[in-house]
Design an enzyme around this catalytic site. Structure first.
Site, PDB file in Angstrom:
ATOM      1  CG  ASN A 135      -2.057   0.951   1.168  1.00  0.00           C
ATOM      2  OD1 ASN A 135      -2.258   1.612   0.149  1.00  0.00           O
ATOM      3  ND2 ASN A 135      -2.820   1.031   2.245  1.00  0.00           N
ATOM      4  CG  HIS A 184     -12.594  -3.607  10.522  1.00  0.00           C
ATOM      5  ND1 HIS A 184     -11.648  -2.872   9.864  1.00  0.00           N
ATOM      6  CD2 HIS A 184     -11.997  -4.762  10.887  1.00  0.00           C
ATOM      7  CE1 HIS A 184     -10.507  -3.554   9.834  1.00  0.00           C
ATOM      8  NE2 HIS A 184     -10.703  -4.716  10.446  1.00  0.00           N
ATOM      9  NE  ARG A 243     -10.164  -2.645  13.401  1.00  0.00           N
ATOM     10  CZ  ARG A 243      -9.357  -2.030  12.540  1.00  0.00           C
ATOM     11  NH1 ARG A 243      -8.132  -2.494  12.332  1.00  0.00           N
ATOM     12  NH2 ARG A 243      -9.756  -0.982  11.865  1.00  0.00           N
ATOM     13  CE1 TYR A 268      -5.848   1.537  10.578  1.00  0.00           C
ATOM     14  CE2 TYR A 268      -6.643   0.887  12.741  1.00  0.00           C
ATOM     15  CZ  TYR A 268      -6.368   0.581  11.428  1.00  0.00           C
ATOM     16  OH  TYR A 268      -6.633  -0.663  10.955  1.00  0.00           O
ATOM     17  CG  ASP A 321      -4.982  -1.935  14.675  1.00  0.00           C
ATOM     18  OD1 ASP A 321      -3.938  -1.729  15.322  1.00  0.00           O
ATOM     19  OD2 ASP A 321      -5.003  -2.127  13.441  1.00  0.00           O
ATOM     20  CD  GLU A 358      -4.284  -5.201  14.434  1.00  0.00           C
ATOM     21  OE1 GLU A 358      -5.504  -5.419  14.464  1.00  0.00           O
ATOM     22  OE2 GLU A 358      -3.700  -4.807  13.412  1.00  0.00           O
ATOM     23  CG  HIS A 365      -3.004  -7.043   7.535  1.00  0.00           C
ATOM     24  ND1 HIS A 365      -2.172  -6.342   6.692  1.00  0.00           N
ATOM     25  CD2 HIS A 365      -3.900  -6.151   8.023  1.00  0.00           C
ATOM     26  CE1 HIS A 365      -2.552  -5.071   6.688  1.00  0.00           C
ATOM     27  NE2 HIS A 365      -3.589  -4.931   7.486  1.00  0.00           N
ATOM     28  CG  ASP A 380      -3.852  -2.335   2.615  1.00  0.00           C
ATOM     29  OD1 ASP A 380      -4.720  -2.229   3.498  1.00  0.00           O
ATOM     30  OD2 ASP A 380      -2.679  -2.628   2.858  1.00  0.00           O
TER      31      ASP A 380
HETATM   32  O1  KDG Z   1      -1.917  -0.431   4.571  1.00  0.00           O
HETATM   33  C1  KDG Z   1      -2.143  -0.260   5.938  1.00  0.00           C
HETATM   34  C2  KDG Z   1      -3.391  -1.000   6.383  1.00  0.00           C
HETATM   35  O2  KDG Z   1      -3.411  -2.286   5.879  1.00  0.00           O
HETATM   36  C3  KDG Z   1      -3.503  -1.053   7.889  1.00  0.00           C
HETATM   37  O3  KDG Z   1      -3.543   0.264   8.377  1.00  0.00           O
HETATM   38  C4  KDG Z   1      -4.757  -1.802   8.317  1.00  0.00           C
HETATM   39  O4  KDG Z   1      -3.989  -1.917  10.564  1.00  0.00           O
HETATM   40  C5  KDG Z   1      -4.702  -2.354   9.683  1.00  0.00           C
HETATM   41  C6  KDG Z   1      -5.544  -3.516  10.008  1.00  0.00           C
HETATM   42  O5  KDG Z   1      -5.398  -4.038  11.113  1.00  0.00           O
HETATM   43  O6  KDG Z   1      -6.343  -3.922   9.167  1.00  0.00           O
HETATM   44 MG    MG Z   2      -3.705  -3.333  12.137  1.00  0.00          MG
END
Ligand code: KDG
Ligand code: MG
Length: 405
Positions: free
Chosen positions: A37, A122, A147, A159, A212, A238, A314, A318
């Site tokens: 990404n 999420h 999450r 974020y 996270d 996380e 993960h 992306d």
């Molecule tokens: O490219 C960065 C993302 O994949 C990231 O910020 C997503 O932290 C992330 C997650 O736990 O999905």
């Molecule tokens: Mg993450």
């Protein structure tokens, strides 16, 4: 199964994806994901200029030897760009092997250890209430692990929030330079515990909750947060802190019993060896695309099993549907699988480019029985969505100091 052609295609059906296609002399092909990404053309060029010429004429069945050739055989080993390139080749070769064998890839790994793959979805929002409303929708769709991320009052943008983006593309900016977001640990810590207190009050104790931190805390701050969240029984916390120095997690572990997860930016077992071996973490989150493909993920998975560490790959948007497919095969096989992050298979535009054989029901991914990875890539459709430069945001403390995003 001699490799006769290799194509690298970078397209942007809503966000950028780098796809590798390996074709053998008899026309059998396999596909792999190499998306990094915000650095897509670096890996596109690495594959095109440095890897593709070395693949022509090799036997596509030699997955392990080709992996070693691209990893051990290269003086400049490891790192996200190299390992994403290795991953794409590896996924494409497993795809070919499955097609030739007439079996889905999970059968080649050793078969199913479970019927379906448990996921976490999420929920995010501008307030605790709106975040929990989203959680309510997900619970009614059958998700059993959620999450939670919510806006921090007094901080613009953070974020994990959707903002005005309907397709969950908040992680990719279309501005010409990276957007900047403010960060205040005090404001965050004052707000986040209430999110989990309210979630438990509204939804009870059965549902699994996750969060996270996205590496914003120092180890001792992370330890404090862990202790504050202990009463709300999270499945895991996380990226509580950065672990370039893996001993950071020793500090966190000494103070809290909250389960810890990390690994989405890791590229090999060496990035997490101490974390796993010392049992400083509970879940390892390496992705097939960023950690050397199915072969890389399988190595980390087996090592983690010895130390009671489970996998939680993960699953952000992306990672392309090819990575999702590769991970779904590893997830359904891995004896120490924990949970798969899941934000949907794609969007209306990415669905024009990628097709897949798996489905989701009641928060579980059901892996299909198509031969190989069970995912396909439409080159003509991809040509309709050319690459667009984009960046992840950067973080600054309120006094302007650059911070971890
Ligand atoms: O490219 C960065 C993302 O994949 C990231 O910020 C997503 O932290 C992330 C997650 O736990 O999905
Ligand atoms: Mg993450």
């Amino acid at each position: 199964m001699i490799i006769s052609d290799v194509k690298v295609i970078t397209c942007c059906p809503g966000r950028n994806f780098v796809t590798l296609k390996i074709i053998t002399e008899d026309g059998t092909y396999g596909i792999g994901d190499a998306t990094v990404n915000g650095r897509e053309l670096a890996v596109d060029s690495y594959l095109r200029e440095h890897v593709a010429p070395c693949l022509i004429g090799r036997n596509a069945h030699d997955i392990e030897d080709i992996w070693q050739y691209l990893y051990r055989g290269v003086y400049w080993r490891r790192g996200p760009i190299t390992m994403a390139a290795v991953a794409a080749v590896d996924m494409a070769l497993w795809d070919i092997k499955g097609k030739v064998a007439g079996l889905p890839v999970y059968q080649l790994l050793g078969g199913k250890s479970r019927q379906a793959v448990t996921t976490y979805a999420h929920a995010s929002g501008d307030t605790i209430d709106s975040t929990l409303d989203v959680m309510g929708d997900l619970v009614s769709q059958g998700f059993k692990a959620i999450r939670l991320q919510t806006s921090v009052p007094g901080l613009e943008g953070s974020y994990g929030l959707l903002g005005d983006k309907k397709d969950y593309f908040e992680l990719q900016s279309s501005r010409s330079l990276p957007p900047e977001q403010p960060w205040s640990t005090t404001k965050y810590l004052n707000n986040v515990v209430g999110l989990f207190r309210e979630a438990r009050a509204r939804f009870g104790d059965e549902i699994e909750l996750l969060h996270d931190v996205h590496s914003r805390l120092t180890p001792i701050e992370a330890a404090r947060l862990g202790k504050m969240l202990e009463p709300y029984n999270l499945l895991f916390l996380e990226d509580a802190a950065i672990a370039e120095n893996q001993e950071n997690y020793k500090v966190i572990r000494q103070h809290t019993t909250i389960p810890l997860a990390i690994g989405e930016t890791y590229n090999t077992i060496w990035d997490c060896k101490d974390l796993i071996q010392n049992q400083w973490i509970d879940y390892i989150r390496t992705a097939a695309t960023h950690a050397g493909g199915i072969t890389g993920l399988r190595r980390i998975t087996d090592f983690a099993a010895i130390y009671n560490v489970r996998t939680a790959p993960h699953g952000a948007p992306d990672l392309s549907p090819i990575c999702f497919a590769a991970q779904a095969h590893v997830d359904i096989w891995a004896p120490n699988f924990g949970i798969q992050e899941f934000v949907g298979f794609g969007t209306s535009d990415s669905d024009k480019v990628f097709s897949y054989d798996h489905s989701v029901k009641d928060g579980m991914i059901h892996v299909g029985d198509a031969h190989g990875l069970g995912v396909d890539f439409n080159e003509a459709a991809a040509a309709e969505f050319p690459y667009k430069r984009s960046y992840l945001p950067v973080s600054r403390l309120e006094d302007g100091t650059l911070w971890h995003w």
